[in-house]
Each structure stands twice: as C-alpha cells, then as structure tokens.
Scaffold this active site. Structure first.
Site, mmCIF file in Angstrom:
data_model
loop_
_atom_site.group_PDB
_atom_site.id
_atom_site.type_symbol
_atom_site.label_atom_id
_atom_site.label_comp_id
_atom_site.label_asym_id
_atom_site.label_seq_id
_atom_site.Cartn_x
_atom_site.Cartn_y
_atom_site.Cartn_z
ATOM 1 N N SER A 137 48.081 30.064 44.204
ATOM 2 C CA SER A 137 47.624 29.430 43.012
ATOM 3 C C SER A 137 46.090 29.022 42.417
ATOM 4 C CB SER A 137 47.765 30.007 41.955
ATOM 5 O OG SER A 137 47.909 29.179 40.422
ATOM 6 N N TYR A 150 55.181 25.711 37.812
ATOM 7 C CA TYR A 150 54.112 27.165 38.658
ATOM 8 C C TYR A 150 53.190 26.568 39.643
ATOM 9 C CZ TYR A 150 51.127 30.463 39.433
ATOM 10 O OH TYR A 150 50.183 32.107 39.944
HETATM 11 N N1 LIG Z 1 47.954 36.691 37.764
HETATM 12 C C1 LIG Z 1 47.611 35.509 38.290
HETATM 13 O O1 LIG Z 1 46.234 35.436 37.057
HETATM 14 C C2 LIG Z 1 47.808 35.043 38.811
HETATM 15 C C3 LIG Z 1 46.615 33.811 39.932
HETATM 16 C C4 LIG Z 1 47.252 32.919 41.037
HETATM 17 C C5 LIG Z 1 47.704 33.536 41.395
HETATM 18 N N2 LIG Z 1 49.012 34.493 41.342
HETATM 19 C C6 LIG Z 1 49.741 34.778 42.607
HETATM 20 O O2 LIG Z 1 50.033 35.890 42.734
HETATM 21 C C7 LIG Z 1 51.411 37.038 42.843
HETATM 22 C C8 LIG Z 1 51.541 37.555 42.200
HETATM 23 O O3 LIG Z 1 51.495 37.828 40.688
HETATM 24 P P1 LIG Z 1 51.113 39.187 39.703
HETATM 25 O O4 LIG Z 1 50.243 38.202 38.050
HETATM 26 O O5 LIG Z 1 50.630 39.959 40.210
HETATM 27 O O6 LIG Z 1 52.553 38.874 39.430
HETATM 28 P P2 LIG Z 1 53.328 40.173 37.849
HETATM 29 O O7 LIG Z 1 52.620 41.428 37.886
HETATM 30 O O8 LIG Z 1 54.114 39.712 37.422
HETATM 31 O O9 LIG Z 1 54.004 40.743 40.090
HETATM 32 C C9 LIG Z 1 54.957 39.889 40.274
HETATM 33 C C10 LIG Z 1 55.600 41.082 41.244
HETATM 34 O O10 LIG Z 1 57.135 40.146 42.252
HETATM 35 C C11 LIG Z 1 57.674 40.457 41.356
HETATM 36 N N3 LIG Z 1 58.930 39.762 41.482
HETATM 37 C C12 LIG Z 1 59.551 38.408 41.380
HETATM 38 N N4 LIG Z 1 60.132 37.838 41.328
HETATM 39 C C13 LIG Z 1 60.601 38.386 42.165
HETATM 40 C C14 LIG Z 1 61.852 37.997 43.145
HETATM 41 N N5 LIG Z 1 62.873 37.215 42.948
HETATM 42 N N6 LIG Z 1 62.310 38.398 43.837
HETATM 43 C C15 LIG Z 1 61.654 39.674 44.778
HETATM 44 N N7 LIG Z 1 60.696 40.161 43.713
HETATM 45 C C16 LIG Z 1 59.963 39.573 42.342
HETATM 46 C C17 LIG Z 1 58.054 41.643 40.125
HETATM 47 O O11 LIG Z 1 58.904 42.377 40.963
HETATM 48 P P3 LIG Z 1 59.616 42.952 38.871
HETATM 49 O O12 LIG Z 1 58.692 43.240 37.859
HETATM 50 O O13 LIG Z 1 60.802 43.580 39.428
HETATM 51 O O14 LIG Z 1 60.164 41.891 38.492
HETATM 52 C C18 LIG Z 1 56.775 42.118 40.505
HETATM 53 O O15 LIG Z 1 56.095 42.936 41.463
HETATM 54 C C19 LIG Z 1 52.152 35.349 42.123
HETATM 55 O O16 LIG Z 1 52.863 34.926 43.332
HETATM 56 C C20 LIG Z 1 51.688 34.745 41.463
HETATM 57 O O17 LIG Z 1 51.631 33.441 41.782
HETATM 58 C C21 LIG Z 1 48.479 35.377 40.279
#
Ligand SMILES: NC(=O)c1ccc[n+]([C@@H]2O[C@H](COP(=O)([O-])OP(=O)(O)OC[C@H]3O[C@@H](n4cnc5c(N)ncnc54)[C@H](OP(=O)(O)O)[C@@H]3O)[C@@H](O)[C@H]2O)c1
Length: 242
Positions: A137, A150
């Site tokens: 991130s 985080y």
């Molecule tokens: N969105 C942002 O602004 C952003 C920015 C930078 C980086 N990121 C990174 O991008 C990645 C994805 O984020 P996102 O925003 O797409 O999040 P999201 O929409 O909340 O999706 C998260 C996914 O990870 C799964 N997950 C969570 N905990 C888990 C576990 N313990 N074991 C297996 N699966 C798990 C969730 O499954 P469930 O729904 O079943 O829990 C869901 O499928 C993360 O690593 C985050 O740090 C996000």
C-alpha cells in the site's frame, strides 16, 4: 501471458483482488482464490464470473494450517502453481496509544504473515519462471496517523518482497510488490471518514482515485513474461501523490 497458467489470488472475492481475478480469467488463466468469511461475496463472485476456470476456496491466510491445506489442494488438483498474488488484507485503525494489541496483531497476521506464509508454502509447487506479486500500500511508504498497524504490515511486505526476489531467483521466480494509493473498495470505505477521503483526492495530482483495475493491469503485467527481468521491485500506483 500464456493461457492455462495456474494462478492463486488471495482475497479475490472483493475489491482489488476480485479485479485481478477477472483480468487473469480474461487472459485464459486457471484461477484459484480464497476468502475469509463473506460467503455472500464469494457466491456473487462465482455467479458474476461464471467461469469453470475459477475455484473459490474458504481459507484464512493468517492461519498456517489453513494455508497448508490450501496449497495441498492446489498441488493435488493442479500439480503446480505459476502465479501467486498475495492480495488478502484487512484494515483496523486506531491511535498507537489506544490500539488493542490483539487488533494490531490481527493486522500483522493477515496483511504481513498471511503473505509470508503463502509465499513460503508456494515455493515447492511453483514452476520455474513463476511470478509473485504482493499487494502492499501507499501507506507502506508514506506514514499515516491512526493506521500504524496497517503502515507497519505494508512497509514490511515491501522489503519481504525484495528478500523473496533474492531467495526465489534460484527457481527464476520473480517477486514484486505494488503500492496502490486509496482505492474505493469495502476495505477503504469502511476505514476512512468522507472528509479524509476528500482530502486524499485533493492531494492527488491526476485528480482521481486509483481503481482496482489500475492495480489489476499492473499486476498482470508484472506476472507476465513482458516483465521477465523485473524482480524485487516496488511500484506505486498513486496518480502522482507523494
Ligand atoms: N482499498 C485500498 O485503498 C487499498 C490501498 C492500498 C492497498 N490495498 C491492499 O489491497 C488488498 C485488497 O484490499 P481491498 O481494498 O480490495 O479489500 P476488500 O475489498 O476488503 O477485499 C479483501 C479481500 O481479502 C479477503 N480476506 C480478508 N482477510 C482474509 C483472510 N484472513 N484470509 C483470506 N482472505 C481474507 C476478503 O475476504 P472476506 O470478504 O471474506 O473477508 C476479501 O476477499 C489489501 O491487501 C489491502 O491492504 C488496498
């Protein structure tokens, strides 16, 4: 990217991971993804993609026994893995002085150790010339108040990726990380107040937020042979935000 590559994308039932799954399916890959608890999102993903090349498994990446089981299944069913995308993540915010240490650990367990364990157990089944992409991130490079767990996990994953690139080069496996800035998804929309979101937009020279597709396109490039001499690299996707 050649068709029929076997890819594991963790956290592919929502947000960024889901878009990566979509891009890989469009490229003809066989994709396995895992999720934690949201059955409804998993069913929706299955229905939306309606693709025999997609398997959705319920495994928690922060629990070693579950990670081992998941890789056993992949080995048994597919015999190998070509691509690993460590995307599963969570967000719990709090001030350091107020943080419940169990919450802090939970973020480290999922966002850092989850990626570490998947990388560890992928090694023996990964093909020579395979590739790993870790989704870190913007906050892994730029610190942010109220987000220390985080920030710490995201920073850790960047250098872990570089260490992976050094060690896994013996099988010509490349490892790179991506640092997306704020991307509207369930994770980020849950974590930030509207006022903070507006501020982030103002700070972004290109005048929009990152989309899951921005990250997915870069991820697919990094996995592909077009990136065959890129390893140990960390790439920001942030519209010029510093
Ligand atoms: N969105 C942002 O602004 C952003 C920015 C930078 C980086 N990121 C990174 O991008 C990645 C994805 O984020 P996102 O925003 O797409 O999040 P999201 O929409 O909340 O999706 C998260 C996914 O990870 C799964 N997950 C969570 N905990 C888990 C576990 N313990 N074991 C297996 N699966 C798990 C969730 O499954 P469930 O729904 O079943 O829990 C869901 O499928 C993360 O690593 C985050 O740090 C996000």
């Amino acid at each position: 990217m050649n068709k029929n590559k076997i890819a594991l994308v963790t956290g592919g039932t929502s947000g960024i991971g889901k878009e990566i799954v979509k891009e890989l399916l469009n490229k003809g890959c066989i994709v396995i993804t895992c999720y934690h608890s949201n059955e409804e999102a998993a069913k929706e993903t299955e229905k939306e993609f309606n693709n025999n090349n997609l398997s959705i498994l319920k495994y928690d990446v922060s629990i070693e026994e579950e990670v081992i089981k998941m890789f056993d299944i992949i080995k048994e069913k597919y015999g190998k893995l070509d691509y690993l995308v460590n995307c599963a993540g969570t967000f719990i915010d709090n001030y350091i002085k107020d943080f419940d240490i169990n919450d802090f650990k939970k973020v480290l367990d999922i966002n850092l150790l989850g990626k570490v364990m998947c990388t560890k157990y992928a090694y023996s089944i990964m093909s020579n010339g395979g590739a790993i992409v870790n989704i870190s991130s913007h906050l892994g490079v730029v610190p942010c108040a109220e987000s220390s767990a985080y920030c710490a996990a995201s920073a850790g994953i960047i250098n872990f990726t570089k260490a992976t690139a050094l060690e896994y080069a013996d099988k010509m496996i490349r490892a790179n990380s991506i640092c997306p800035a704020f991307t509207p998804t369930p994770l980020s929309l849950r974590g930030w107040e509207q006022e903070e979101i507006d501020k982030k937009l103002k700070e972004t020279p290109l005048g929009r937020f990152a989309t899951p597709k921005d990250t997915a396109k870069l991820c697919v490039f990094l996995l592909s042979d077009d990136a065959s001499f890129i390893t140990g690299e960390n790439i920001w996707i942030n519209g010029g935000r510093i």
